[in-house]
Design an enzyme around this catalytic site. Structure first.
Site, short mmCIF file in Angstrom:
data_model
loop_
_atom_site.label_atom_id
_atom_site.label_comp_id
_atom_site.label_asym_id
_atom_site.label_seq_id
_atom_site.Cartn_x
_atom_site.Cartn_y
_atom_site.Cartn_z
N CYS A 86 -15.53 20.13 -12.60
CA CYS A 86 -14.94 19.36 -13.48
C CYS A 86 -15.79 19.07 -14.68
CB CYS A 86 -14.79 17.91 -12.91
SG CYS A 86 -13.34 17.05 -13.69
N HIS A 194 -12.09 19.44 -7.39
CA HIS A 194 -13.33 18.74 -6.82
C HIS A 194 -13.59 19.37 -5.34
CE1 HIS A 194 -14.53 16.10 -9.90
NE2 HIS A 194 -13.22 15.90 -10.38
N GLU A 196 -15.91 18.85 -3.40
CA GLU A 196 -16.85 17.75 -2.86
C GLU A 196 -15.79 16.50 -2.42
OE1 GLU A 196 -16.39 18.25 -6.03
OE2 GLU A 196 -16.78 16.24 -7.23
#
Lengths: 227, 84
Positions: A86, A194, A196
């Protein structure tokens, strides 16, 4: 394998990144502040999402002149894995470690939702645990994720298999549905979604975990197996 | 002192969704003659005079930070001003 999560003023996905690596992946990880001047003790560099320096001027523009960024460039040149997610991707673009630039989303809206991604290249150190063509679910959260590059750059990206992830349904207007690209050498990956935030079923998907597992596997094969 | 006025705009080849939205809004106002709107940034820098090449300095600042050459163009104007 020891990871660094770089923290800029305005980063806000650093804790998610730290959690993914420490608790879900089970690797060593430390936060590193943007004014650090040495990354030699780390094997992998993670640039988290957020709004570094308030997104002033352009997303990622100010961060490129942070003290730590010359060290990130150095680590990238040494062949260490560098992942920018990002805002981290935007910083890698502004720094010139990856080609292209980000524009406002076509809809002008901030988009925050799960997206289906297609694994286009499973031969990178970030994607070896995926299958080519595999469709994975990873959330996006951005207002400026509309990837742009000129025709010539696009041709180079394709020729070198640098396009790693594409959107199954393009949410933001990105050229060729691009969601993530690597540098020519393949050790720097930038992606808007994302991974994560997709490391546990509790979060709705754990499809992102294999990305981190791929990094560790590649590192082990390179350094541990050899000794 | 110099006052440097920098104008940063999206390159012609790059779509400007923000400009498009503003254009549609202008049309709704009844301003049907508006054919295109491009949104950009305006920056004002105040520089001390010194032993340097002014154009070189401005180009360096514009191309490395103030604009992103992949998607943006810039132009600038220079004014000499008296220090206050």
């Amino acid at each position: 394998m020891k990871f660094a999560v770089i923290v800029f003023p305005g980063s806000n996905c650093d804790t998610d990144m730290y959690h993914a690596v420490k608790d879900e992946l089970g690797s060593e990880v430390e936060y590193v502040w943007h004014d650090a001047s040495d990354l030699s003790g780390f094997d992998g560099i993670l640039l988290p999402g957020g709004f570094s320096y308030g997104d002033y001027l352009r997303s990622g523009a100010i961060a490129q002149f942070s003290n730590v960024m010359s060290e990130v460039v150095k680590a990238a040149k040494e062949g260490k894995p560098v992942l920018g997610v990002c805002n981290g991707f935007q910083i890698l673009l502004e720094t010139g470690l990856l080609p292209g630039a980000m524009r406002r989303n076509e809809s002008l809206k901030f988009i925050c939702q799960p997206e289906e991604l297609v694994v286009v290249n499973d031969q990178t150190l970030f994607t070896s645990q995926y299958e080519k063509g595999e469709v994975i679910s990873v959330p996006v959260a951005h207002g400026e994720g509309n990837y742009y590059c000129d025709e010539e750059t696009l041709k180079t990206l394709k020729e070198n298999n640098q396009i790693v992830f594409t959107y199954a349904k393009n949410p933001n207007g990105s050229v060729e549905d691009i969601a993530g690209i690597t540098n020519k050498e393949g050790n720097v990956l930038g992606m808007m979604p994302h991974p994560e935030r997709a490391v546990d079923e509790l979060l709705g998907s754990k499809d992102g975990l294999k990305l981190f597992q791929s990094i560790v596997k590649s590192w082990r094969e390179r350094y541990v197996a050899a000794t | 002192m110099y006052k440097v006025k920098v104008y940063v705009t999206l390159r012609e080849s790059v779509l400007d969704p923000q400009g498009k939205a503003v254009m549609h809004s202008l049309h709704k106002m009844g301003q049907s003659e508006v054919e295109d709107v491009r949104i950009g940034k305006y920056l004002e820098l105040t520089l001390q005079k010194g032993d340097y090449d002014l154009d070189e300095k401005i180009v360096s600042m514009c191309s490395k930070l103030l604009s992103n050459p992949v998607i943006e163009d810039y132009r600038y104007e220079v004014e000499e001003v008296v220090a206050q």
